[in-house]
Design a protein around this motif. Structure first.
Motif, PDB file in Angstrom:
ATOM      1  N   SER A  82       0.824  -1.196   0.000  1.00 58.72           N
ATOM      2  CA  SER A  82       0.000   0.000   0.000  1.00 58.72           C
ATOM      3  C   SER A  82       0.867   1.257   0.000  1.00 58.72           C
ATOM      4  CB  SER A  82      -0.909   0.003   1.231  1.00 58.72           C
ATOM      5  OG  SER A  82      -1.477   1.278   1.427  1.00 58.72           O
ATOM      6  N   LEU A  83       0.768   2.053  -1.061  1.00 62.36           N
ATOM      7  CA  LEU A  83       1.492   3.320  -1.122  1.00 62.36           C
ATOM      8  C   LEU A  83       1.051   4.239   0.017  1.00 62.36           C
ATOM      9  CD1 LEU A  83       3.443   5.235  -2.577  1.00 62.36           C
ATOM     10  CD2 LEU A  83       1.527   5.920  -4.058  1.00 62.36           C
ATOM     11  N   PHE A  84      -0.236   4.239   0.331  1.00 62.32           N
ATOM     12  CA  PHE A  84      -0.772   5.058   1.423  1.00 62.32           C
ATOM     13  C   PHE A  84      -0.060   4.721   2.731  1.00 62.32           C
ATOM     14  CE2 PHE A  84      -3.761   5.992   4.835  1.00 62.32           C
ATOM     15  CZ  PHE A  84      -4.243   7.242   4.486  1.00 62.32           C
ATOM     16  N   THR A  85      -0.002   3.434   3.046  1.00 63.74           N
ATOM     17  CA  THR A  85       0.645   2.987   4.280  1.00 63.74           C
ATOM     18  C   THR A  85       2.106   3.399   4.307  1.00 63.74           C
ATOM     19  OG1 THR A  85      -0.852   1.109   4.522  1.00 63.74           O
ATOM     20  CG2 THR A  85       1.282   0.944   5.625  1.00 63.74           C
ATOM     21  N   MET A  86       2.812   3.166   3.238  1.00 67.00           N
ATOM     22  CA  MET A  86       4.247   3.457   3.210  1.00 67.00           C
ATOM     23  C   MET A  86       4.518   4.957   3.324  1.00 67.00           C
ATOM     24  SD  MET A  86       5.224   0.442   3.373  1.00 67.00           S
ATOM     25  CE  MET A  86       6.968   0.766   3.448  1.00 67.00           C
ATOM     26  N   LYS A  87       3.695   5.795   2.708  1.00 70.33           N
ATOM     27  CA  LYS A  87       3.898   7.253   2.801  1.00 70.33           C
ATOM     28  C   LYS A  87       3.564   7.769   4.202  1.00 70.33           C
ATOM     29  CE  LYS A  87       5.407   9.212  -0.190  1.00 70.33           C
ATOM     30  NZ  LYS A  87       6.835   9.333  -0.527  1.00 70.33           N
ATOM     31  N   ILE A  88       2.557   7.200   4.851  1.00 64.98           N
ATOM     32  CA  ILE A  88       2.238   7.597   6.223  1.00 64.98           C
ATOM     33  C   ILE A  88       3.389   7.196   7.141  1.00 64.98           C
ATOM     34  CG2 ILE A  88       0.712   7.127   8.198  1.00 64.98           C
ATOM     35  CD1 ILE A  88      -0.552   9.057   6.194  1.00 64.98           C
ATOM     36  N   LEU A  89       3.904   5.969   6.984  1.00 65.23           N
ATOM     37  CA  LEU A  89       5.039   5.521   7.798  1.00 65.23           C
ATOM     38  C   LEU A  89       6.274   6.389   7.545  1.00 65.23           C
ATOM     39  CD1 LEU A  89       4.746   1.636   7.531  1.00 65.23           C
ATOM     40  CD2 LEU A  89       4.388   3.029   9.571  1.00 65.23           C
ATOM     41  N   GLU A  90       6.514   6.721   6.300  1.00 66.85           N
ATOM     42  CA  GLU A  90       7.657   7.575   5.952  1.00 66.85           C
ATOM     43  C   GLU A  90       7.544   8.932   6.639  1.00 66.85           C
ATOM     44  OE1 GLU A  90       8.010   9.612   1.945  1.00 66.85           O
ATOM     45  OE2 GLU A  90       9.492   8.006   1.755  1.00 66.85           O
ATOM     46  N   HIS A  91       6.368   9.502   6.620  1.00 69.59           N
ATOM     47  CA  HIS A  91       6.145  10.803   7.263  1.00 69.59           C
ATOM     48  C   HIS A  91       6.360  10.702   8.777  1.00 69.59           C
ATOM     49  CE1 HIS A  91       4.509  14.822   7.822  1.00 69.59           C
ATOM     50  NE2 HIS A  91       3.794  14.330   8.816  1.00 69.59           N
ATOM     51  N   ALA A  92       5.831   9.665   9.390  1.00 68.57           N
ATOM     52  CA  ALA A  92       5.993   9.485  10.837  1.00 68.57           C
ATOM     53  C   ALA A  92       7.463   9.313  11.196  1.00 68.57           C
ATOM     54  CB  ALA A  92       5.183   8.283  11.312  1.00 68.57           C
ATOM     55  N   LYS A  93       8.176   8.526  10.416  1.00 69.77           N
ATOM     56  CA  LYS A  93       9.604   8.283  10.687  1.00 69.77           C
ATOM     57  C   LYS A  93      10.407   9.578  10.585  1.00 69.77           C
ATOM     58  CE  LYS A  93      13.217   5.016   9.835  1.00 69.77           C
ATOM     59  NZ  LYS A  93      13.503   3.670   9.467  1.00 69.77           N
ATOM     60  N   LYS A  94      10.077  10.416   9.612  1.00 68.91           N
ATOM     61  CA  LYS A  94      10.759  11.718   9.468  1.00 68.91           C
ATOM     62  C   LYS A  94      10.517  12.601  10.691  1.00 68.91           C
ATOM     63  CE  LYS A  94      10.927  12.036   4.455  1.00 68.91           C
ATOM     64  NZ  LYS A  94      10.402  12.702   3.255  1.00 68.91           N
ATOM     65  N   GLN A  95       9.413  12.374  11.384  1.00 66.17           N
ATOM     66  CA  GLN A  95       9.095  13.145  12.588  1.00 66.17           C
ATOM     67  C   GLN A  95       9.714  12.524  13.837  1.00 66.17           C
ATOM     68  OE1 GLN A  95       5.440  14.936  13.236  1.00 66.17           O
ATOM     69  NE2 GLN A  95       5.079  15.437  11.108  1.00 66.17           N
ATOM     70  N   GLY A  96      10.480  11.453  13.665  1.00 64.54           N
ATOM     71  CA  GLY A  96      11.148  10.817  14.783  1.00 64.54           C
ATOM     72  C   GLY A  96      10.323   9.796  15.535  1.00 64.54           C
ATOM     73  N   VAL A  97       9.207   9.386  14.952  1.00 67.18           N
ATOM     74  CA  VAL A  97       8.325   8.409  15.597  1.00 67.18           C
ATOM     75  C   VAL A  97       8.776   6.996  15.213  1.00 67.18           C
ATOM     76  CG1 VAL A  97       5.934   7.595  15.775  1.00 67.18           C
ATOM     77  CG2 VAL A  97       6.408  10.036  15.515  1.00 67.18           C
ATOM     78  N   LYS A  98       8.737   6.078  16.167  1.00 65.69           N
ATOM     79  CA  LYS A  98       9.050   4.682  15.878  1.00 65.69           C
ATOM     80  C   LYS A  98       7.982   4.135  14.950  1.00 65.69           C
ATOM     81  CE  LYS A  98      11.215   3.921  20.308  1.00 65.69           C
ATOM     82  NZ  LYS A  98      11.106   3.276  21.617  1.00 65.69           N
ATOM     83  N   THR A  99       8.402   3.313  13.993  1.00 66.78           N
ATOM     84  CA  THR A  99       7.444   2.748  13.036  1.00 66.78           C
ATOM     85  C   THR A  99       7.627   1.232  12.965  1.00 66.78           C
ATOM     86  OG1 THR A  99       8.946   3.084  11.162  1.00 66.78           O
ATOM     87  CG2 THR A  99       7.373   4.846  11.638  1.00 66.78           C
TER      88      THR A  99
END
Length: 105
Positions: A82-99
């Motif tokens: 899922s591109l949606f899932t991967m882009k949300i995870l990418e955004h969270a990771k850039k914010q320093g959130v564990k994924t």
């Protein structure tokens, strides 16, 4: 709802029963008549604007990111396809959130 949606629903509701605050991020596709934010069985549901590339569900691209991501302890995604899932995870990771990602074979 399909199999993946049923799994996410069951996991989220069980985590709520264990005392966790759970937020599910999804797109507005197929839920245009539903509120953008609501609580269902204790689970906070956030429906965000997205576009669907070439009409394929796996190519749904988020056009916004909910603020709740930056305050998360962990962001768990389902389906590496899922591109949606991967882009949300990418955004969270850039914010320093564990994924974490649940790979489906």
């Amino acid at each position: 709802m399909g199999g993946l949606e049923n799994v996410v629903k069951a996991l989220a509701e069980e985590q709520v029963k264990l005392g966790h605050e759970v937020h599910v991020i999804t797109s507005t596709y197929g839920a245009e008549d539903r509120p953008r934010k609501e609580v269902i069985n204790g689970v906070h549901v956030h429906r965000i604007k997205a576009t669907r590339l070439m009409g394929y569900p796996d190519l749904t691209y988020p056009l916004e990111h909910p603020d709740v991501l930056k305050d998360a302890d962990v962001v768990h995604g389902h389906s590496q396809n899922s591109l949606f899932t991967m882009k949300i995870l990418e955004h969270a990771k850039k914010q320093g959130v564990k994924t974490a990602i649940h790979f489906m074979l």
